[in-house]
Design an enzyme around this catalytic site. Structure first.
Site, PDB file in Angstrom:
ATOM      1  N   SER A  21     -20.561  27.096 -21.983  1.00 37.85           N
ATOM      2  CA  SER A  21     -19.502  27.371 -22.955  1.00 37.85           C
ATOM      3  C   SER A  21     -19.732  28.767 -23.498  1.00 37.85           C
ATOM      4  CB  SER A  21     -19.506  26.318 -24.069  1.00 37.85           C
ATOM      5  OG  SER A  21     -20.808  26.138 -24.580  1.00 37.85           O
ATOM      6  N   GLU A  23     -18.947  31.605 -26.669  1.00 39.96           N
ATOM      7  CA  GLU A  23     -18.529  31.764 -28.065  1.00 39.96           C
ATOM      8  C   GLU A  23     -18.007  33.178 -28.298  1.00 39.96           C
ATOM      9  OE1 GLU A  23     -21.071  30.020 -31.121  1.00 39.96           O
ATOM     10  OE2 GLU A  23     -20.939  31.918 -32.221  1.00 39.96           O
ATOM     11  N   ASP A 115     -22.838  29.813 -44.529  1.00 40.90           N
ATOM     12  CA  ASP A 115     -23.799  30.495 -45.406  1.00 40.90           C
ATOM     13  C   ASP A 115     -23.160  30.748 -46.756  1.00 40.90           C
ATOM     14  OD1 ASP A 115     -26.081  30.754 -43.752  1.00 40.90           O
ATOM     15  OD2 ASP A 115     -25.004  32.259 -42.567  1.00 40.90           O
ATOM     16  N   PHE A 225     -29.806  39.780 -37.123  1.00 44.68           N
ATOM     17  CA  PHE A 225     -29.292  38.400 -37.132  1.00 44.68           C
ATOM     18  C   PHE A 225     -30.459  37.411 -37.235  1.00 44.68           C
ATOM     19  CE2 PHE A 225     -25.384  39.519 -34.312  1.00 44.68           C
ATOM     20  CZ  PHE A 225     -24.616  39.772 -35.430  1.00 44.68           C
ATOM     21  N   HIS A 275     -24.817  27.419 -23.973  1.00 43.42           N
ATOM     22  CA  HIS A 275     -23.764  28.013 -24.806  1.00 43.42           C
ATOM     23  C   HIS A 275     -24.119  29.493 -24.968  1.00 43.42           C
ATOM     24  CE1 HIS A 275     -20.624  27.976 -27.929  1.00 43.42           C
ATOM     25  NE2 HIS A 275     -21.417  28.711 -28.671  1.00 43.42           N
TER      26      HIS A 275
HETATM   27  P1  FAD Z   1     -26.239  22.077 -42.526  1.00 47.04           P
HETATM   28  O1  FAD Z   1     -26.616  21.372 -41.296  1.00 47.04           O
HETATM   29  O2  FAD Z   1     -25.371  21.366 -43.482  1.00 47.04           O
HETATM   30  O3  FAD Z   1     -27.501  22.500 -43.316  1.00 47.04           O
HETATM   31  C1  FAD Z   1     -28.341  23.541 -42.853  1.00 47.04           C
HETATM   32  C2  FAD Z   1     -29.788  23.198 -43.108  1.00 47.04           C
HETATM   33  O4  FAD Z   1     -30.018  23.165 -44.507  1.00 47.04           O
HETATM   34  C3  FAD Z   1     -30.167  21.860 -42.558  1.00 47.04           C
HETATM   35  O5  FAD Z   1     -30.614  21.979 -41.211  1.00 47.04           O
HETATM   36  C4  FAD Z   1     -31.224  21.435 -43.516  1.00 47.04           C
HETATM   37  O6  FAD Z   1     -32.452  21.915 -43.065  1.00 47.04           O
HETATM   38  C5  FAD Z   1     -30.861  22.092 -44.813  1.00 47.04           C
HETATM   39  N1  FAD Z   1     -30.117  21.171 -45.694  1.00 47.04           N
HETATM   40  C6  FAD Z   1     -28.815  21.287 -46.065  1.00 47.04           C
HETATM   41  N2  FAD Z   1     -28.453  20.260 -46.874  1.00 47.04           N
HETATM   42  C7  FAD Z   1     -29.544  19.494 -47.004  1.00 47.04           C
HETATM   43  C8  FAD Z   1     -29.819  18.305 -47.733  1.00 47.04           C
HETATM   44  N3  FAD Z   1     -28.899  17.704 -48.484  1.00 47.04           N
HETATM   45  N4  FAD Z   1     -31.061  17.780 -47.634  1.00 47.04           N
HETATM   46  C9  FAD Z   1     -32.006  18.366 -46.855  1.00 47.04           C
HETATM   47  N5  FAD Z   1     -31.810  19.511 -46.184  1.00 47.04           N
HETATM   48  C10 FAD Z   1     -30.599  20.069 -46.232  1.00 47.04           C
HETATM   49  N6  FAD Z   1     -21.606  30.364 -39.758  1.00 47.04           N
HETATM   50  C11 FAD Z   1     -20.343  30.744 -40.082  1.00 47.04           C
HETATM   51  O7  FAD Z   1     -20.097  31.160 -41.227  1.00 47.04           O
HETATM   52  N7  FAD Z   1     -19.319  30.698 -39.174  1.00 47.04           N
HETATM   53  C12 FAD Z   1     -19.505  30.238 -37.915  1.00 47.04           C
HETATM   54  O8  FAD Z   1     -18.563  30.201 -37.115  1.00 47.04           O
HETATM   55  C13 FAD Z   1     -20.810  29.812 -37.525  1.00 47.04           C
HETATM   56  N8  FAD Z   1     -21.045  29.328 -36.284  1.00 47.04           N
HETATM   57  C14 FAD Z   1     -22.311  28.875 -35.968  1.00 47.04           C
HETATM   58  C15 FAD Z   1     -22.516  28.319 -34.697  1.00 47.04           C
HETATM   59  C16 FAD Z   1     -23.779  27.866 -34.346  1.00 47.04           C
HETATM   60  C17 FAD Z   1     -23.987  27.263 -32.973  1.00 47.04           C
HETATM   61  C18 FAD Z   1     -24.869  27.984 -35.250  1.00 47.04           C
HETATM   62  C19 FAD Z   1     -26.251  27.526 -34.862  1.00 47.04           C
HETATM   63  C20 FAD Z   1     -24.670  28.522 -36.519  1.00 47.04           C
HETATM   64  C21 FAD Z   1     -23.386  28.960 -36.897  1.00 47.04           C
HETATM   65  N9  FAD Z   1     -23.134  29.495 -38.160  1.00 47.04           N
HETATM   66  C22 FAD Z   1     -21.863  29.897 -38.498  1.00 47.04           C
HETATM   67  C23 FAD Z   1     -24.220  29.647 -39.138  1.00 47.04           C
HETATM   68  C24 FAD Z   1     -24.319  28.453 -40.106  1.00 47.04           C
HETATM   69  O9  FAD Z   1     -23.133  28.357 -40.868  1.00 47.04           O
HETATM   70  C25 FAD Z   1     -25.512  28.661 -41.009  1.00 47.04           C
HETATM   71  O10 FAD Z   1     -26.702  28.538 -40.281  1.00 47.04           O
HETATM   72  C26 FAD Z   1     -25.553  27.821 -42.267  1.00 47.04           C
HETATM   73  O11 FAD Z   1     -26.546  28.335 -43.155  1.00 47.04           O
HETATM   74  C27 FAD Z   1     -25.902  26.363 -42.017  1.00 47.04           C
HETATM   75  O12 FAD Z   1     -24.866  25.672 -41.463  1.00 47.04           O
HETATM   76  P2  FAD Z   1     -25.134  24.204 -40.855  1.00 47.04           P
HETATM   77  O13 FAD Z   1     -23.874  23.651 -40.423  1.00 47.04           O
HETATM   78  O14 FAD Z   1     -26.259  24.236 -39.918  1.00 47.04           O
HETATM   79  O15 FAD Z   1     -25.596  23.482 -42.220  1.00 47.04           O
END
Ligand code: FAD
Length: 308
Positions: A21, A23, A115, A225, A275
């Site tokens: 895939s 991105e 973030d 990054f 990916h």
């Molecule tokens: P979550 O999984 O919700 O949390 C991130 C981490 O925080 C968890 O792994 C955990 O360790 C900790 N955490 C959070 N809440 C809790 C809780 N209640 N209890 C315990 N621990 C907790 N960012 C963008 O803005 N736009 C994008 O399009 C984008 N695409 C991405 C694509 C990929 C494949 C990846 C890997 C990252 C991407 N990001 C993007 C970055 C991402 O938004 C950031 O890494 C963000 O800080 C965390 O998002 P997440 O969905 O992993 O968060």
């Protein structure tokens, strides 16, 4: 048989055995848009499982992400996935975006927390009335329709996570909420990824964990990054790019070699899904897919052609 022949014999024999895939990020200017579409046209014949379009930090590209995703859906035979974050939006706002995608025929969401608006590394505060994290978002999307849902995973743990185990526990919560696939943050340490995969499986997580591969077009940019997202840049990698700041042609060759080496080693370890963070550039990713044994296939007719 020498090592290279042996490796070639282990490569999947057809593209059908591999899932890749790609991105992309939504373009800001007409020139960037033209470059993005050249890249999409170059990579599309490799028949990726899906192509995803990122969502700018703090939701800053909401319209541009939507426009890019729906253009891919309209004008190509590719399956687009829309990235979506919880940052700075109420549940109602986020749900409206998801519903809109559903109505337009977009079936795949990459569900993320995102973030903090102040930038990666600052404390995350959920929007009042918004989804608190990606596990909640996944559950919300599941309630809204039959979407394929991908989430993020962190082989070197997310910087906000207190420990590697807590990070995997968070991934488990996303899976329990309905995630179908996890795509990893980029990494360069394949042993570390394999070890992570073992710990993920031991935690009872069975969904595909797809390695995110970034070609190092620009070492300093990738290092920045990496600093923001908790990925490490090994010394050997810095050494490979040493002295090439003013030599873009050699840098490209080295970047292709480094990425190919990583991907082929993962294939040796039994990985078949990849990916690619394309940075909207097709060249290196196309070459790496070629090395994987992938060859262009005649594209399926575009939706409007099929209907004609
Ligand atoms: P979550 O999984 O919700 O949390 C991130 C981490 O925080 C968890 O792994 C955990 O360790 C900790 N955490 C959070 N809440 C809790 C809780 N209640 N209890 C315990 N621990 C907790 N960012 C963008 O803005 N736009 C994008 O399009 C984008 N695409 C991405 C694509 C990929 C494949 C990846 C890997 C990252 C991407 N990001 C993007 C970055 C991402 O938004 C950031 O890494 C963000 O800080 C965390 O998002 P997440 O969905 O992993 O968060």
């Amino acid at each position: 048989m020498d090592a290279r022949s042996e490796r070639a014999s282990r490569l999947p024999s057809t593209c059908a055995d591999l899932n890749v895939s790609f991105e992309f990020f939504p373009p800001k200017t007409p020139a960037m848009e033209a470059k993005l579409w050249q890249s999409i046209e170059r990579l599309a014949p490799l028949a990726p499982a899906f192509v995803s379009v990122t969502y700018g930090a703090g939701g800053s590209t909401r319209e541009r992400t939507h426009a890019t995703v729906t253009r891919i859906l309209r004008e190509t035979a590719l399956h687009p996935a829309a990235h979506l974050t919880c940052v700075g939006a109420t549940r109602e706002d986020v749900d409206a975006i998801v519903r809109g995608y559903g109505e337009e025929g977009v079936r795949h969401i990459v569900a993320l927390r995102g973030d903090p608006v102040e930038g990666a590394g600052c404390a995350y505060t959920p929007h009042p009335g918004g989804y608190a994290n990606s596990a909640e978002l996944v559950a919300g999307i599941r309630d809204l329709g039959d979407f394929e849902i991908s989430v993020a995973a962190y082989p070197e743990k997310h910087p906000d996570s207190p420990s590697p185990a807590a990070d995997i526990e968070m991934l488990k919560r996303k899976v329990d909420a309905g995630a179908d696939r996890a795509i990893t943050q980029f990494f360069f340490d394949n042993d570390g990824f394999e070890d992570y995969l073992e710990r993920v499986r031991a935690a009872g997580i069975a969904i595909p964990i797809v390695p995110g591969i970034v070609p190092v077009h620009d070492f300093n940019r990738i290092a920045r990054f990496a600093g923001n997202c908790g990925a490490s840049m090994p010394d050997w990698l810095a050494h490979r790019f040493e002295g090439l700041a003013d030599d873009p042609a050699t840098r490209q060759l080295v970047a292709a070699a480094v990425a190919a080496e990583q991907v082929l080693d993962l294939v040796d370890r039994g990985i078949t899904d990849f990916h690619f963070y394309t940075m909207n550039r097709a060249d290196l990713v196309y070459a790496i897919c070629h090395l994987l044994g992938m060859r262009p296939v005649k594209p399926a007719p575009r939706p409007q052609e099929a209907a004609a």
